[in-house]
Design an enzyme around this catalytic site. Structure first.
Site, PDB file in Angstrom:
ATOM      1  N   PHE A 166      -7.489  -9.317  -5.237  1.00 14.99           N
ATOM      2  CA  PHE A 166      -6.993  -9.642  -4.041  1.00 14.99           C
ATOM      3  C   PHE A 166      -5.538  -8.624  -3.918  1.00 14.99           C
ATOM      4  O   PHE A 166      -4.917  -8.969  -4.781  1.00 14.99           O
ATOM      5  CB  PHE A 166      -6.677 -11.053  -3.863  1.00 14.99           C
ATOM      6  CG  PHE A 166      -5.751 -11.318  -2.488  1.00 14.99           C
ATOM      7  CD1 PHE A 166      -6.636 -11.436  -1.372  1.00 14.99           C
ATOM      8  CD2 PHE A 166      -4.479 -11.259  -2.309  1.00 14.99           C
ATOM      9  CE1 PHE A 166      -5.804 -11.802  -0.074  1.00 14.99           C
ATOM     10  CE2 PHE A 166      -3.867 -11.647  -1.143  1.00 14.99           C
ATOM     11  CZ  PHE A 166      -4.716 -11.785   0.200  1.00 14.99           C
ATOM     12  N   ASP A 183      -1.218  -4.787 -10.251  1.00 15.43           N
ATOM     13  CA  ASP A 183      -0.766  -5.535  -9.019  1.00 15.43           C
ATOM     14  C   ASP A 183      -0.024  -6.664  -9.811  1.00 15.43           C
ATOM     15  O   ASP A 183      -0.611  -7.661  -9.853  1.00 15.43           O
ATOM     16  CB  ASP A 183      -1.613  -5.688  -7.878  1.00 15.43           C
ATOM     17  CG  ASP A 183      -1.444  -6.549  -6.817  1.00 15.43           C
ATOM     18  OD1 ASP A 183      -0.329  -7.133  -7.089  1.00 15.43           O
ATOM     19  OD2 ASP A 183      -1.746  -6.978  -5.954  1.00 15.43           O
ATOM     20  N   LYS A 200       6.192 -11.253  -3.883  1.00 18.09           N
ATOM     21  CA  LYS A 200       6.454 -12.980  -3.934  1.00 18.09           C
ATOM     22  C   LYS A 200       7.653 -13.430  -4.675  1.00 18.09           C
ATOM     23  O   LYS A 200       8.671 -13.440  -3.768  1.00 18.09           O
ATOM     24  CB  LYS A 200       5.081 -13.400  -4.753  1.00 18.09           C
ATOM     25  CG  LYS A 200       3.937 -13.137  -3.914  1.00 18.09           C
ATOM     26  CD  LYS A 200       2.636 -13.936  -4.187  1.00 18.09           C
ATOM     27  CE  LYS A 200       1.691 -14.006  -2.984  1.00 18.09           C
ATOM     28  NZ  LYS A 200       0.296 -13.386  -3.438  1.00 18.09           N
TER      29      LYS A 200
HETATM   30  C1  LIG Z   1      -0.131 -12.289  -2.539  1.00 18.38           C
HETATM   31  C2  LIG Z   1      -0.970 -11.088  -3.072  1.00 18.38           C
HETATM   32  C3  LIG Z   1      -0.558  -9.818  -2.250  1.00 18.38           C
HETATM   33  C4  LIG Z   1      -0.137  -9.774  -0.972  1.00 18.38           C
HETATM   34  O1  LIG Z   1       0.907 -10.112  -0.874  1.00 18.38           O
HETATM   35  P1  LIG Z   1       1.618 -10.382   0.764  1.00 18.38           P
HETATM   36  O2  LIG Z   1       2.861 -10.685   0.667  1.00 18.38           O
HETATM   37  O3  LIG Z   1       0.687 -11.657   1.172  1.00 18.38           O
HETATM   38  O4  LIG Z   1       1.363  -9.236   1.744  1.00 18.38           O
HETATM   39  C5  LIG Z   1      -0.975  -8.923  -3.126  1.00 18.38           C
HETATM   40  N1  LIG Z   1      -1.585  -8.925  -4.366  1.00 18.38           N
HETATM   41  C6  LIG Z   1      -1.499  -9.774  -4.945  1.00 18.38           C
HETATM   42  C7  LIG Z   1      -2.081 -10.123  -6.459  1.00 18.38           C
HETATM   43  C8  LIG Z   1      -1.182 -11.175  -4.299  1.00 18.38           C
HETATM   44  O5  LIG Z   1      -1.280 -12.267  -5.232  1.00 18.38           O
END
Ligand SMILES: *Cc1c(COP(=O)(O)O)cnc(C)c1O
Length: 402
Positions: free
Chosen positions: A140, A225, A254
């Site tokens: 994700f 990520d 986040k």
């Molecule tokens: C939440 C998340 C995203 C996307 O972040 P948004 O602020 O919702 O665009 C990307 N990568 C990971 C691992 C995430 O948990």
């Protein structure tokens, strides 16, 4: 207004791209949120890890208020007296040379993808429009078209094609598969150190280190990520540090916004960041002084309040207590630090457990229909963990009788 009218209003005027639990929140402080009738709940979601510092952290609210009264948005057409210090702090903490500020996580991931492609053409020598990116099954990384183009979740893609070419997927946790997928045109390997939305999936020990070695040998950028796993969530500043890996680049988001604003960063070394020249890439709001002030305060509080160490110790305690539950409904308890998943046997819907927890004042949401996510603010106390574990025990006992 009765609870139902807030829900009705959202449902009438809002798109139905979410299916929220039936609770209407009005206030938050620390690990606790209150609904509009004044009932308290312990927040085990913390907005998918965005609220690691806890709701309305006083120092972060103060930083927001002070900056809000000074200067908020000027665009990147000008310098500000806030952005440099924020980027410096982020670089010094994480060990990267430079950072590019965006707002949401998806934007930072897109930035990473653009950087990797341009680096492949200008530094690695890949022929025009041939660059490839490798991601992992179950990933994700956000919701843009390019990003969902790498998703293996049918619902995230259905109806949104066509997707950009040059995106490949390999099984998560499988170094050999990555080795086979790498070609002379591979620009980057994009990976979550622990898959969050994928169901709190911890890869086999040694996986990240082996991937880092393989990427290095093949001149492929390893991009972690760390949007969900970073900034202390797993008990280290970055989750890749559990394997002593310093990737070529990371993306943060986040918790970087302290649970107050969307703040994200793409961080890497100069050789990669240099691919961006004035006008190549940008964001109207990225790096604005309000976000920079809150982001800097978020990083400072993380250190000053030893939230990383807390995530480690409280996470160990939480997992130990959960593993003592021994319910036939629990298939597995897994995770690292305060990123914990409780996998429920597939014959009982995890969503129903979440509804029962909600009724007992515990907020969480299932991921992948079988996993209950327990990812509270890192400031959670042992007493609060006990309350959650006891509630889960009661809920499981009730569910077992059905
Ligand atoms: C939440 C998340 C995203 C996307 O972040 P948004 O602020 O919702 O665009 C990307 N990568 C990971 C691992 C995430 O948990």
């Amino acid at each position: 207004m009765p609870t139902s009218s807030f829900i009705d209003c959202e449902r009438v005027y809002g798109a139905h791209n979410y299916e929220p639990l039936p609770v209407v929140l009005a206030r938050g402080e620390g690990v606790t949120v209150w609904d509009e009738a004044g009932k308290p709940y312990l927040d085990m979601m913390s907005a998918y890890s965005a609220v690691s510092h806890g709701h309305c952290h006083p120092k972060l609210v103060a930083a927001l208020q002070a900056q809000a009264a000074q200067l908020n948005i000027v665009s990147r057409a000008f310098y500000t007296n806030k952005l440099g210090a924020f980027l410096q702090k982020a670089c010094e903490l994480t060990g990267f040379e430079q950072a590019l500020p965006m707002n949401t996580g998806a934007e930072a991931v897109e930035t990473a993808m653009k950087a990797a492609r341009k680096w492949a053409y200008t530094v690695k020598g890949v022929k025009q429009d041939q660059a490839e990116m490798i991601a992992c099954a179950g990933n994700f990384h956000g919701r843009t078209i390019a990003i969902v183009g790498m998703s293996t979740e049918p619902q995230y893609k259905a109806g949104f094609g066509p997707f950009p070419p040059g995106l490949k997927v390999v099984p998560y946790g499988d170094v050999e598969a990555l080795k086979k997928a790498i070609t002379a045109n591979t620009a980057a390997f994009l990976v979550e150190p622990i898959q969050g939305e994928g169901g709190i999936i911890v890869p086999p020990a040694g996986y990240l280190a082996a991937c880092a070695k393989l990427c290095k040998e093949n001149k492929v950028l390893m991009i972690c990520d760390e949007i969900q796993t970073g900034l202390g969530r797993t008990g280290k500043l970055l989750a890749c540090q559990h394997e002593a890996v310093q990737p070529d680049a990371i993306v943060l988001g986040k918790a970087l916004g302290g649970g107050i604003l969307p703040v994200s960063l793409f961080l890497t070394r100069k050789e990669v960041m240099n691919v961006f020249t004035p006008g190549d890439h940008g964001s109207t709001f990225g790096g604005n002084p309000l976000a920079a002030a809150v982001g800097l305060a978020a990083l400072t509080v993380l250190q000053d309040e030893k939230l990383i160490e807390r995530a480690h110790s409280q996470g160990e305690y939480f997992q130990t207590q959960l593993k003592k539950l021994h319910s036939p409904l629990i298939k597995e308890v897994r995770g690292r630090g305060l990123l914990i998943g409780v996998e429920i046997n597939a014959n009982y819907p995890a969503k129903k457990i979440c509804m029962k927890l909600l009724n007992r004042g515990i907020l969480t949401k299932e991921t992948h229909s079988t996993v209950i996510r327990l990812a509270p603010p890192l400031i959670i106390t042992t007493e609060q963990i006990d309350i959650v574990v006891n509630a889960l025990q009661d809920v499981l006992a009730e569910a077992e009788k059905e």
